[in-house]
Design a protein around this motif. Sequence first.
Motif, PDB file in Angstrom:
ATOM      1  N   GLU A 178     -47.448  77.961  52.078  1.00  0.00           N
ATOM      2  CA  GLU A 178     -47.153  78.611  53.348  1.00  0.00           C
ATOM      3  C   GLU A 178     -45.694  79.064  53.398  1.00  0.00           C
ATOM      4  OE1 GLU A 178     -50.319  75.879  55.936  1.00  0.00           O
ATOM      5  OE2 GLU A 178     -48.170  75.733  56.316  1.00  0.00           O
ATOM      6  N   HIS A 202     -50.612  78.304  60.676  1.00  0.00           N
ATOM      7  CA  HIS A 202     -50.276  76.884  60.875  1.00  0.00           C
ATOM      8  C   HIS A 202     -49.718  76.666  62.284  1.00  0.00           C
ATOM      9  CE1 HIS A 202     -49.062  72.978  58.606  1.00  0.00           C
ATOM     10  NE2 HIS A 202     -49.395  72.721  59.858  1.00  0.00           N
ATOM     11  N   ASP A 229     -56.263  77.639  59.462  1.00  0.00           N
ATOM     12  CA  ASP A 229     -54.918  77.573  60.048  1.00  0.00           C
ATOM     13  C   ASP A 229     -53.874  77.097  59.053  1.00  0.00           C
ATOM     14  OD1 ASP A 229     -53.134  77.688  62.406  1.00  0.00           O
ATOM     15  OD2 ASP A 229     -53.002  75.518  62.105  1.00  0.00           O
ATOM     16  N   VAL A 230     -54.305  76.503  57.960  1.00  0.00           N
ATOM     17  CA  VAL A 230     -53.373  75.920  56.997  1.00  0.00           C
ATOM     18  C   VAL A 230     -53.756  76.358  55.586  1.00  0.00           C
ATOM     19  CG1 VAL A 230     -52.655  73.912  58.333  1.00  0.00           C
ATOM     20  CG2 VAL A 230     -54.789  73.810  57.046  1.00  0.00           C
TER      21      VAL A 230
END
Length: 320
Positions: A263, A281, A258-259
Amino acid sequence: MSKTIVVTDWDFPDLSVEQSVVADTDVTLVSAQAETPSEVIDAAEGADGLLVQYAPVTEEVLEALGVDAVGRYGIGVDNVDVDAATARGVYVLNVPDYCLDEVPTHALSLLLACARRVAQYDHEVKSGTWDWTSGRPIDRVAGSTLGLVGFGKLPRRLVDLVSGFEFEVLVYDPYVDAEEIEAAGAEKVSFGALLERSRFVSVHAPLTDETRGLFDADAFERMRDDAVLVNTARGGLVDVDALVTAVDEGHIAGAGIDVLPEEPPEPTPPLDHPNIVYTPHVAWYSEQSSTEMRRRVTEDVLGVVTGDAPTNPVNDPSGD
């Protein structure tokens, strides 16, 4: 004398939550979209407090502005120089427990999506392939070993969520006593033992000098070849190039990420990897958690700039 709080940057639909918090006060809320230290300084000149999402609050920023408080939307404060703030008497504030349901739920979702090859099957069906055998082999999830890196509030909630799966739960956290971990139904182990024994590894550690790059090539080589890594914490904890190599070479089975260190990501790593599930994220997010996060951090910054003690200080600038 009236006070000013500057929102340095934000990607919410609007600032109605923040405006509602300051509505009945003499505090003015000013919004900006600053991306660099110099832009933050320009946008927040004369401010008493800052609300920050991604913008860097460096020593240079703190020296130039002289604010009383910096509130970070979320749990992590890696874009704020906490030491520099402390040295200047500036409170750094966060919201440590606003997504106690969302992050563990998302971590479990990624774990199950990887274990059951949901993303792969979804892509194949939408592309016209109907073949249950393409994802073989898939092993039963129940009764597996789950390793947790970090044992704060979020992973403890995850332990509750997975209770029906009868997982053996291992914990690596050098700052939590073994007795406390055992009372939560888990076993305290070394990092090496966690890597070697866990089928699923869920990362919940903060990003520090100690943890940066914790999951590197050496770590992946020590993991089981059927292991799945889930990271909903901070992108810098995982060497993504090493992760992709580890999956390609069969050192581990896959990952739910997710991270990322950057980003949004650059074209690499390959985001279409069939055995790595990516989300943007978003583990922290629900409509309820977003509203709670924004309201609470705004209330805390408002309190500090108007003379009240903070509710969620990350540091102690008073020196007491």
